[in-house]
Design an enzyme around this catalytic site. Structure first.
Site, PDB file in Angstrom:
ATOM      1  N   CYS A 174       1.809  10.509   9.298  1.00 49.61           N
ATOM      2  CA  CYS A 174       2.762  11.209   8.510  1.00 49.61           C
ATOM      3  C   CYS A 174       2.469  12.828   8.190  1.00 49.61           C
ATOM      4  O   CYS A 174       3.124  13.467   7.846  1.00 49.61           O
ATOM      5  CB  CYS A 174       2.919  10.396   7.142  1.00 49.61           C
ATOM      6  N   HIS A 197       6.469  15.660   2.321  1.00 52.29           N
ATOM      7  CA  HIS A 197       6.743  14.564   3.350  1.00 52.29           C
ATOM      8  C   HIS A 197       7.516  13.659   2.513  1.00 52.29           C
ATOM      9  O   HIS A 197       7.230  13.511   1.139  1.00 52.29           O
ATOM     10  CB  HIS A 197       5.466  13.850   3.644  1.00 52.29           C
ATOM     11  N   ASN A 233      11.340   6.924   5.533  1.00 53.57           N
ATOM     12  CA  ASN A 233      10.251   7.777   5.845  1.00 53.57           C
ATOM     13  C   ASN A 233      10.211   8.097   7.237  1.00 53.57           C
ATOM     14  O   ASN A 233      10.031   6.961   8.137  1.00 53.57           O
ATOM     15  CB  ASN A 233       8.899   6.859   5.548  1.00 53.57           C
TER      16      ASN A 233
HETATM   17  N1  ACO Z   1      11.872  -6.435  -1.232  1.00 58.10           N
HETATM   18  C1  ACO Z   1      11.588  -7.223  -2.323  1.00 58.10           C
HETATM   19  N2  ACO Z   1      10.390  -7.403  -2.798  1.00 58.10           N
HETATM   20  C2  ACO Z   1       9.363  -6.890  -2.139  1.00 58.10           C
HETATM   21  C3  ACO Z   1       9.364  -5.938  -1.039  1.00 58.10           C
HETATM   22  C4  ACO Z   1      10.822  -5.690  -0.635  1.00 58.10           C
HETATM   23  N3  ACO Z   1      11.007  -5.135   0.288  1.00 58.10           N
HETATM   24  N4  ACO Z   1       8.099  -5.848  -0.694  1.00 58.10           N
HETATM   25  C5  ACO Z   1       7.377  -5.952  -1.320  1.00 58.10           C
HETATM   26  N5  ACO Z   1       8.101  -6.985  -2.401  1.00 58.10           N
HETATM   27  C6  ACO Z   1       7.385  -7.878  -3.324  1.00 58.10           C
HETATM   28  C7  ACO Z   1       6.199  -8.246  -3.021  1.00 58.10           C
HETATM   29  O1  ACO Z   1       5.961  -9.392  -2.135  1.00 58.10           O
HETATM   30  C8  ACO Z   1       5.420  -8.631  -4.429  1.00 58.10           C
HETATM   31  O2  ACO Z   1       5.888  -9.750  -4.890  1.00 58.10           O
HETATM   32  P1  ACO Z   1       4.903 -10.666  -5.861  1.00 58.10           P
HETATM   33  O3  ACO Z   1       4.578 -10.045  -6.940  1.00 58.10           O
HETATM   34  O4  ACO Z   1       5.750 -11.714  -5.735  1.00 58.10           O
HETATM   35  O5  ACO Z   1       3.552 -10.748  -4.937  1.00 58.10           O
HETATM   36  C9  ACO Z   1       6.161  -7.281  -5.228  1.00 58.10           C
HETATM   37  O6  ACO Z   1       7.285  -6.872  -4.568  1.00 58.10           O
HETATM   38  C10 ACO Z   1       5.304  -6.456  -5.720  1.00 58.10           C
HETATM   39  O7  ACO Z   1       4.729  -5.733  -4.504  1.00 58.10           O
HETATM   40  P2  ACO Z   1       3.889  -4.462  -4.566  1.00 58.10           P
HETATM   41  O8  ACO Z   1       3.244  -4.057  -3.263  1.00 58.10           O
HETATM   42  O9  ACO Z   1       2.958  -4.478  -5.663  1.00 58.10           O
HETATM   43  O10 ACO Z   1       5.124  -3.214  -4.866  1.00 58.10           O
HETATM   44  P3  ACO Z   1       4.834  -2.001  -5.133  1.00 58.10           P
HETATM   45  O11 ACO Z   1       5.435  -1.564  -6.525  1.00 58.10           O
HETATM   46  O12 ACO Z   1       3.588  -1.186  -5.084  1.00 58.10           O
HETATM   47  O13 ACO Z   1       5.612  -1.249  -4.066  1.00 58.10           O
HETATM   48  C11 ACO Z   1       5.771   0.087  -2.169  1.00 58.10           C
HETATM   49  C12 ACO Z   1       5.659  -1.284  -2.717  1.00 58.10           C
HETATM   50  C13 ACO Z   1       7.097   0.580  -2.223  1.00 58.10           C
HETATM   51  C14 ACO Z   1       5.208  -0.109  -0.641  1.00 58.10           C
HETATM   52  C15 ACO Z   1       4.765   0.911  -2.825  1.00 58.10           C
HETATM   53  O14 ACO Z   1       3.523   0.637  -2.902  1.00 58.10           O
HETATM   54  C16 ACO Z   1       4.625   2.321  -1.918  1.00 58.10           C
HETATM   55  O15 ACO Z   1       5.612   3.111  -1.942  1.00 58.10           O
HETATM   56  N6  ACO Z   1       3.458   2.698  -1.568  1.00 58.10           N
HETATM   57  C17 ACO Z   1       3.375   3.774  -0.830  1.00 58.10           C
HETATM   58  C18 ACO Z   1       3.592   3.471   0.688  1.00 58.10           C
HETATM   59  C19 ACO Z   1       4.167   4.497   1.581  1.00 58.10           C
HETATM   60  O16 ACO Z   1       4.993   5.320   0.924  1.00 58.10           O
HETATM   61  N7  ACO Z   1       3.591   4.397   2.667  1.00 58.10           N
HETATM   62  C20 ACO Z   1       4.442   5.202   3.758  1.00 58.10           C
HETATM   63  C21 ACO Z   1       3.342   5.576   4.628  1.00 58.10           C
HETATM   64  S1  ACO Z   1       2.029   6.564   3.989  1.00 58.10           S
HETATM   65  C22 ACO Z   1       2.980   8.016   3.724  1.00 58.10           C
HETATM   66  O17 ACO Z   1       3.837   8.378   4.533  1.00 58.10           O
HETATM   67  C23 ACO Z   1       2.344   8.565   2.186  1.00 58.10           C
END
Ligand code: ACO
Length: 325
Positions: free
Chosen positions: A115, A252, A282
Site C-alpha cells: 500500500c 492512502h 482500498n
Molecule cells: N462483517 C461482519 N463482521 C466482521 C467482518 C465483516 N466484514 N469482519 C470481521 N468481523 C467480525 C469479527 O469476526 C469479529 O467478530 P467476533 O467478535 O465475534 O470475533 C468482530 O467483527 C470484530 O472483529 P475485529 O477484527 O476486532 O474488528 P475491528 O473493529 O478491528 O475491524 C478492520 C476490523 C476493519 C479490519 C480493522 O481492524 C481495520 O480497519 N484494520 C486495518 C486494516 C486495514 O486497513 N488493512 C488494509 C491494508 S493495510 C493498509 O492499507 C494500511
C-alpha cells in the site's frame, strides 16, 4: 540556489466499470453494509472485468495522465509502476505499459511496497529525475487486488478494490525555495518484523502459487496511525512547515477511521482531507493517485497548492511525500 525538482505535469486515473456495493457483498459473505461502513467507511469498490489485467488499468490511467499533461508519450524516459498484483511474475508490468504506449527508450520497472507503493515510487522517481539522468517519468499505481482475495473471508474481502492512477513528472530547474513547484521532500520507512501481520500466503519461490491476502486487522490498525504520524512529522520538520501550511491531505485510502485519526493527530483540518475510500475501497498502491485525480477533477487541488501524501502497508512499509502542485 537553483535546483532540479520533480514537477507534476499531469494526472490521470482509471476505475473498472463494475461496481460492487456492500449490500451485494452481504449476499455472498456473512457481513452487512452497516458493519462495513461503521468499521471502514467503505460503501463500494470497483472490480476489474475477467479480461482486465493490471497493465490494462495502468495503461488507461497513464494515457489519461499524458493527455492531461498534453505531452507526447515519446518524451517519457522513465516508468515506475507500483503494484502488488503484477500481470506476471516477470517481466515487469511496467514494460507492458511501455510497449503499449509505443515507448522504446529509457527505463521501465515495477516497485513492490504494497500500500506504500505509490509513495515509494514518488521517492524513487524523484531521486532518479534529480540526478539529471532521466527527464520525464510516468509514476503509476495499479492494482487488481480482487485477484488475490479470498472472497469467503469477510475479514479481508470487504476492504479492497481495483483501480489505477498515474502522474507525469518532469525534472525542472526551480529556484530552490520552499515555494518551488514539485516534490519537496519524501520519507520512506519499513520494519520487516511486522511482515506476517499483512501478507499474501503464496509466491513463486515459496508455494508456486499466487496466494491470497491474510491480515491481522487489529494489529495493522494499531500501528497505522503512529507510523503515519511519525513520517509526516519528519516531512514537516525537513520542509520547515506545520499542518496549517498544507492545502490538501491525500492519504492512502485504507480505512476512514485511520484517515480521520491521523488527520486529527497531525492537526490537519477535516475539510483539507481528500477521502475516496467510501467509493473505491482500498486500492493499495493505486489509492493515492486515484484520490489525487478526484480532487483535481472536482477543482479542489490547484496549481501551487501544497499536497501532503502518506501511506502505510504490508511489510510494514510507510512513507510520506510533500508536493507543491
Ligand atoms: N462483517 C461482519 N463482521 C466482521 C467482518 C465483516 N466484514 N469482519 C470481521 N468481523 C467480525 C469479527 O469476526 C469479529 O467478530 P467476533 O467478535 O465475534 O470475533 C468482530 O467483527 C470484530 O472483529 P475485529 O477484527 O476486532 O474488528 P475491528 O473493529 O478491528 O475491524 C478492520 C476490523 C476493519 C479490519 C480493522 O481492524 C481495520 O480497519 N484494520 C486495518 C486494516 C486495514 O486497513 N488493512 C488494509 C491494508 S493495510 C493498509 O492499507 C494500511
Amino acid at each position: 540556489m537553483s535546483m532540479l525538482r520533480s514537477v507534476v505535469l499531469g494526472c490521470g486515473s482509471y476505475l473498472p466499470e463494475r461496481v460492487l456495493c456492500n449490500a451485494e457483498l452481504a449476499r455472498t459473505v456473512d457481513t452487512s453494509d452497516e458493519w462495513i461502513v461503521q468499521r471502514t467507511g467503505i460503501r463500494q469498490r470497483h472490480i476489474a472485468a475477467p479480461c482486465e489485467v493490471t497493465s490494462a488499468l495502468a495503461i488507461a490511467a497513464a494515457r489519461a495522465a499524458l493527455a492531461d499533461a498534453k505531452i507526447d508519450p515519446q518524451s517519457i524516459d522513465l516508468i515506475v509502476l507500483a503494484t502488488s498484483t503484477p500481470d506476471y511474475t516477470f517481466p515487469a508490468t511496467a514494460v507492458t505499459v511501455q510497449a503499449t504506449l509505443g515507448i522504446t527508450r529509457g527505463a521501465a520497472f515495477d516497485l513492490q511496497a504494497v500500500c506504500s507503493g505509490f509513495v515509494y515510487a514518488m521517492a524513487t522517481v524523484d531521486g532518479m529525475l534529480r540526478t539529471g539522468a532521466f527527464k520525464r517519468a510516468l509514476v503509476i499505481g495499479a492494482e487488481t487486488f480482487s485477484r488475490i482475495l479470498n472472497w469467503n473471508d469477510r475479514t479481508t474481502c470487504v476492504l479492497f478494490g481495483d483501480g489505477a492512477g498515474a502522474l507525469v513528472v518532469e525534472a525542472q530547474t526551480q529556484p530552490g525555495a520552499r515555494t518551488d513547484r514539485g516534490i519537496l521532500t519524501t520519507h520512506l520507512r519499513s520494519d520487516g518484523r511486522h511482515r506476517s501481520k499483512l501478507y499474501v500466503d503464496g509466491g513463486p519461490s515459496s508455494t508456486q502459487t499466487v496466494g491470497q491476502v491474510r491480515m491481522e486487522g487489529r494489529a495493522v490498525f494499531k500501528h497505522a496511525v503512529a507510523m503515519i504520524t511519525d513520517v509526516v512529522e519528519d516531512a514537516f520538520k525537513v520542509a520547515g512547515i506545520t499542518a496549517n501550511d498544507i492545502d490538501w491531505f491525500v492519504p492512502h485510502q485504507a480505512n476512514k477511521r485511520i484517515i480521520d485519526d491521523s488527520a486529527e493527530k497531525l492537526g490537519i483540518a477535516a475539510e483539507k482531507v481528500v477521502t475516496t475510500v467510501d467509493q473505491h475501497g482500498n486500492t493499495s498502491a493505486a489509492s493515492i493517485p486515484l484520490a489525487l485525480d478526484v480532487a483535481i477533477k472536482d477543482g479542489r487541488i490547484k496549481r501551487g497548492d501544497l499536497i501532503l501524501m502518506e501511506a502505510m502497508g504490508g511489510g510494514f512499509t510507510w512513507g510520506s511525500a510533500l508536493v507543491r502542485w
